[in-house]
Design a protein around this motif. Sequence first.
Motif, short mmCIF file in Angstrom:
data_model
loop_
_atom_site.label_atom_id
_atom_site.label_comp_id
_atom_site.label_asym_id
_atom_site.label_seq_id
_atom_site.Cartn_x
_atom_site.Cartn_y
_atom_site.Cartn_z
N ARG A 25 0.83 -1.21 0.00
CA ARG A 25 0.00 0.00 0.00
C ARG A 25 0.87 1.26 0.00
O ARG A 25 0.60 2.22 -0.72
N ALA A 26 1.94 1.25 0.81
CA ALA A 26 2.83 2.41 0.89
C ALA A 26 3.56 2.63 -0.44
O ALA A 26 3.70 3.77 -0.90
N ILE A 27 4.02 1.55 -1.07
CA ILE A 27 4.72 1.68 -2.36
C ILE A 27 3.79 2.26 -3.42
O ILE A 27 4.18 3.13 -4.19
N LYS A 28 2.55 1.80 -3.44
CA LYS A 28 1.58 2.35 -4.40
C LYS A 28 1.34 3.83 -4.14
O LYS A 28 1.25 4.63 -5.07
N THR A 29 1.22 4.20 -2.88
CA THR A 29 0.99 5.60 -2.52
C THR A 29 2.17 6.46 -2.92
O THR A 29 1.99 7.56 -3.45
N VAL A 30 3.39 5.98 -2.67
CA VAL A 30 4.59 6.73 -3.05
C VAL A 30 4.62 6.92 -4.57
O VAL A 30 4.89 8.02 -5.06
N VAL A 68 4.11 10.41 -9.37
CA VAL A 68 3.54 10.68 -10.69
C VAL A 68 2.76 12.00 -10.68
O VAL A 68 2.88 12.82 -11.59
N ALA A 69 1.97 12.21 -9.64
CA ALA A 69 1.17 13.44 -9.55
C ALA A 69 2.07 14.66 -9.42
O ALA A 69 1.84 15.70 -10.06
N THR A 70 3.11 14.56 -8.61
CA THR A 70 4.02 15.68 -8.40
C THR A 70 4.80 16.00 -9.66
O THR A 70 4.96 17.16 -10.04
N VAL A 78 9.76 16.23 -5.34
CA VAL A 78 9.13 14.96 -5.69
C VAL A 78 9.50 13.89 -4.66
O VAL A 78 8.64 13.18 -4.14
N ALA A 79 10.79 13.79 -4.35
CA ALA A 79 11.26 12.79 -3.38
C ALA A 79 10.69 13.06 -1.99
O ALA A 79 10.25 12.14 -1.29
N SER A 80 10.67 14.31 -1.58
CA SER A 80 10.17 14.68 -0.25
C SER A 80 8.68 14.38 -0.11
O SER A 80 8.25 13.76 0.88
N ALA A 81 7.89 14.79 -1.10
CA ALA A 81 6.45 14.54 -1.04
C ALA A 81 6.14 13.06 -1.09
O ALA A 81 5.27 12.56 -0.37
N SER A 82 6.89 12.32 -1.91
CA SER A 82 6.67 10.88 -2.03
C SER A 82 7.04 10.15 -0.74
O SER A 82 6.31 9.25 -0.30
N ASP A 100 10.09 23.26 -14.80
CA ASP A 100 11.11 22.27 -14.50
C ASP A 100 10.71 21.40 -13.31
O ASP A 100 10.13 21.87 -12.35
N VAL A 101 11.04 20.11 -13.38
CA VAL A 101 10.72 19.19 -12.30
C VAL A 101 11.70 19.41 -11.14
O VAL A 101 12.91 19.38 -11.32
N ASN A 102 11.18 19.63 -9.96
CA ASN A 102 12.00 19.78 -8.77
C ASN A 102 12.08 18.40 -8.11
O ASN A 102 11.17 17.99 -7.37
N TRP A 103 13.16 17.68 -8.35
CA TRP A 103 13.28 16.30 -7.89
C TRP A 103 13.34 16.19 -6.38
O TRP A 103 12.90 15.19 -5.81
#
Length: 65
Positions: free
Chosen positions: A12-17, A22-24, A39-43, A33-36
Motif C-alpha cells: 500500500r505504501a509503495i503504491k501511494t509513493v 507521478v502526480a508531483t 518529488v522525493a520529499s512529497a513521495s 522544470d521538475v523539482n526532484w
Amino acid sequence: MNKKWLKAAGIRAIKTVAQTAVATIGTSVVIGDVNWVMVASASALSGVLSILTSIAGLPEVEKEV
C-alpha cells in the motif's frame, strides 16, 4: 504486526509513493522544470503517512482473521 500486515502495508505504501511521485512530476512539468527534491520529499512523506494510516487497520488483512 505480523508478516501479512507488513506485506500489505508495504504494498500500500509503495503504491501511494508511486502515485504521489507521478502526480508531483505531472504538476511540475506543467509549471516548468521538475523539482526532484520536492518529488522525493512529497513521495517519502506520503509513504510514511500510508504506513501510519495502516496502523489503524488494513481491510485486506482483517478479512482473513
